[in-house]
Motif scaffolding. Structure first.
Motif, short mmCIF file in Angstrom:
data_model
loop_
_atom_site.label_atom_id
_atom_site.label_comp_id
_atom_site.label_asym_id
_atom_site.label_seq_id
_atom_site.Cartn_x
_atom_site.Cartn_y
_atom_site.Cartn_z
N GLU A 35 -62.29 68.72 -45.03
CA GLU A 35 -63.10 68.25 -44.07
C GLU A 35 -63.16 67.00 -43.90
O GLU A 35 -63.14 66.27 -42.91
CB GLU A 35 -64.48 69.03 -44.21
CG GLU A 35 -65.41 68.67 -42.95
CD GLU A 35 -66.85 69.36 -43.36
OE1 GLU A 35 -68.03 68.91 -42.71
OE2 GLU A 35 -66.99 70.26 -44.38
N GLU A 38 -60.09 65.16 -42.34
CA GLU A 38 -60.12 65.43 -40.96
C GLU A 38 -60.97 64.42 -40.26
O GLU A 38 -60.65 63.57 -39.21
CB GLU A 38 -60.68 67.04 -40.49
CG GLU A 38 -59.65 67.80 -40.72
CD GLU A 38 -59.68 69.25 -39.67
OE1 GLU A 38 -59.03 69.88 -39.57
OE2 GLU A 38 -61.14 69.29 -39.55
N CYS A 43 -58.30 63.89 -37.02
CA CYS A 43 -57.32 64.78 -36.94
C CYS A 43 -57.50 66.60 -37.15
O CYS A 43 -58.57 66.56 -37.77
CB CYS A 43 -56.15 64.32 -37.85
SG CYS A 43 -56.42 64.74 -39.64
N HIS A 44 -56.72 67.03 -36.65
CA HIS A 44 -56.69 68.54 -37.02
C HIS A 44 -55.61 68.46 -38.32
O HIS A 44 -54.46 67.88 -38.13
CB HIS A 44 -56.28 69.47 -36.00
CG HIS A 44 -57.16 69.88 -34.94
ND1 HIS A 44 -58.58 70.13 -35.35
CD2 HIS A 44 -57.45 69.41 -33.53
CE1 HIS A 44 -59.36 70.49 -34.02
NE2 HIS A 44 -58.56 69.77 -33.18
N ASP A 47 -51.88 69.45 -37.52
CA ASP A 47 -51.13 68.94 -36.52
C ASP A 47 -50.18 67.79 -37.45
O ASP A 47 -49.67 67.19 -37.18
CB ASP A 47 -51.87 67.98 -35.71
CG ASP A 47 -52.69 68.69 -34.76
OD1 ASP A 47 -52.07 69.93 -34.39
OD2 ASP A 47 -53.68 68.27 -34.05
N LEU A 65 -57.15 76.87 -40.56
CA LEU A 65 -56.49 75.61 -40.29
C LEU A 65 -55.36 75.58 -39.14
O LEU A 65 -55.15 74.91 -38.20
CB LEU A 65 -55.82 74.87 -41.71
CG LEU A 65 -56.85 74.11 -42.48
CD1 LEU A 65 -56.43 73.75 -43.81
CD2 LEU A 65 -57.85 73.12 -42.17
N ASN A 68 -56.39 75.45 -35.61
CA ASN A 68 -56.85 74.20 -35.41
C ASN A 68 -58.75 74.33 -35.49
O ASN A 68 -59.41 73.80 -34.52
CB ASN A 68 -56.77 73.66 -34.21
CG ASN A 68 -55.35 72.57 -34.18
OD1 ASN A 68 -54.73 72.56 -35.42
ND2 ASN A 68 -55.11 72.24 -33.16
N PRO A 70 -61.94 73.58 -36.89
CA PRO A 70 -62.48 72.57 -37.78
C PRO A 70 -62.88 72.91 -39.14
O PRO A 70 -63.58 74.00 -39.22
CB PRO A 70 -63.74 72.14 -36.86
CG PRO A 70 -63.52 72.19 -35.22
CD PRO A 70 -62.59 73.78 -35.37
#
Length: 340
Positions: A35, A38, A43-44, A47, A65, A68, A70
Motif C-alpha cells: 500500500e 502504491e 501506481c497500481h 501495472d 492486485l 487493480n 487498491p
C-alpha cells in the motif's frame, strides 16, 4: 490479447516478478508495505509487475492486485473482517475443538469477504500473469493456479473464480476447512503454504521456463519478494522430546511454514547470484520482533494490539525500503507483458 509494450526495445527485455508470502492475518504487514509503495510511486502494483505470485493470505493480496484493487482496500479487509474470520474464543476450548473435532475456524466469513471483494470474476479477468499455489489432496501433489498464457499453451484455470482460488490457497490445515472446487470435477485443496509459503521460487521457475532467457521474449529478470512477520528464529529448549499434537499446538503448522520460507529464500538468493543468467533479487523480510511482540504476532491473532503492531511495522518497513534504489528500480518503467 497479449502483447509487448514497445516504447523502448531495450527496456522491453525486462520481466518483473512480485512474490508475497503467506501468513494468515499477518498479511496485513505485507499489504501495508505494498500500500505504501502504491502511494509512494503513484501506481497500481499490477501495472509494474508482469507476474505476481502469492500463497495463502499472500495469494489473496496477489489476486486483489491483479484486478487493480487498491491495496488500501485489501488492508482494510484485515481490519474490518479479521475478527470475524478468526474470532477470538476461549483458548483451551478452541484448542480442544481444533484437535478433536474440526478445523479451528470455518470459512463462511472469509467467503463472504472474498465475494464482496471479487464478485463473480474469474482468473481470465486478471490484468497480469498469476501463480497462486495450493495443494491438491485429490491428486496428492502441488497445484498452482495460473493465468492461462500462450507461452505455456495453458487453458485450465481461466474459468475458475477468484473466490474459489483464494479459499483454496488459504485453507491452512487444522485452521480452515478443506476446499472443494467444482471447476476441477470437485478436486479438494488445502493451503499452498505446506510447500510454498514463500512462493518466490515458483515465480522464478515460471519466469525462466516460459518468459526469460535465450530464445524467449525477455532477456532480464527482476524479482521482488515480500516476507511476512515471523517470530525470531529458533525456539526455547524443549525438555519434553515426545511431544503430542497438543504439545506442539500452533508450532506444528508454523514450523513447517517458517522452514519452507527460509529454504526458499536461500535457494532463490543462490540462483540469483550463481545461475547462468543471474537476476536482480530483492527480499523485503519481516521486521524483527521483540519477545513480547512475538507473543502476540501469529497467523490468527486479530486483537487490536496485534493488528496495530503489524500495521505499524509494515508502514515502517515500507518507508525504509521504499527509499532504496533496488526497490524504486521496479517502479521506473511499466511492465512489458500486457494482457489488457
Amino acid at each position: 490479447m497479449v502483447h509487448l509494450s514497445s516504447s523502448d526495445p531495450s527496456e522491453s527485455q525486462t520481466f518483473k516478478v512480485l512474490s508475497i508470502d503467506g501468513g494468515g492475518i499477518k498479511g496485513l504487514y505485507s499489504a501495508r508495505i505494498l500500500e505504501n509503495f502504491e502511494d509512494r510511486f503513484k501506481c497500481h502494483i499490477a501495472d509494474y509487475f508482469d507476474l505476481i505470485c502469492g500463497t495463502s493470505t499472500g495469494g489473496l493480496i496477489a489476486l486483489g492486485l491483479s484486478l487493480n484493487i487498491p491495496v488500501g482496500l485489501i488492508s482494510n479487509l484485515y481490519y474490518r473482517r479479521g475478527n470475524k474470520i478468526f474470532p477470538q474464543r476461549n483458548v483451551l476450548l478452541s484448542s480442544l475443538r481444533q484437535i478433536f473435532l474440526r478445523s479451528k475456524y470455518d470459512n463462511s466469513e472469509l467467503r463472504r469477504a472474498l465475494e464482496e471483494m471479487f464478485g463473480e470474476r474469474t482468473l481470465a479477468d486478471s490484468r497480469c500473469l498469476l501463480c497462486i499455489p495450493a495443494f491438491s489432496l485429490t491428486d496428492g501433489r502441488p497445484f498452482i493456479f495460473k493465468y492461462d498464457h500462450s507461452e505455456g499453451n495453458l487453458c485450465r484455470d481461466g474459468k475458475t473464480k477468484y473466490v474459489d482460488i483464494a479459499l483454496a490457497t488459504s485453507a491452512a490445515p487444522a485452521y480452515l476447512p478443506i476446499v472443494t472446487v467444482d471447476t476441477y470435477d470437485r478436486k479438494q485443496f488445502i493451503d499452498g503454504g505446506i510447500y510454498a509459503n514463500n512462493p518466490t521460487l515458483v515465480g522464478v521457475v515460471e519466469a525462466l521456463r516460459y518468459f526469460v532467457g535465450s530464445g524467449k521474449k525477455f532477456q532480464k529478470l527482476m524479482v521482488m519478494s515480500i516476507g511476512s512477520l515471523e517470530p525470531n528464529p529458533g525456539r526455547r529448549f524443549v525438555a519434553k522430546h515426545h511431544r503430542s499434537v497438543i504439545d506442539w499446538n500452533k508450532d506444528l503448522i508454523a514450523t513447517f511454514f517458517e522452514g519452507q520460507a527460509y529454504l526458499t529464500g536461500y535457494f532463490v538468493e543462490t540462483l540469483a547470484q550463481h545461475c547462468d543468467s543471474p537476476f536482480d533479487y530483492v527480499r523485503i523480510p519481516g521486521a524483527p520482533l521483540s519477545p513480547e511482540q512475538a507473543r502476540i504476532i501469529n497467523m490468527d491473532n486479530t486483537s487490536s494490539e496485534a493488528l496495530n503492531l503489524m500495521s505499524q511495522m509494515g508502514n515502517d518497513q515500507a518507508y525504509l525500503w521504499g527509499k532504496k534504489p533496488e526497490v524504486s528500480n521496479f517502479f521506473k518503467d511499466y511492465k512489458r507483458y500486457i494482457i489488457r
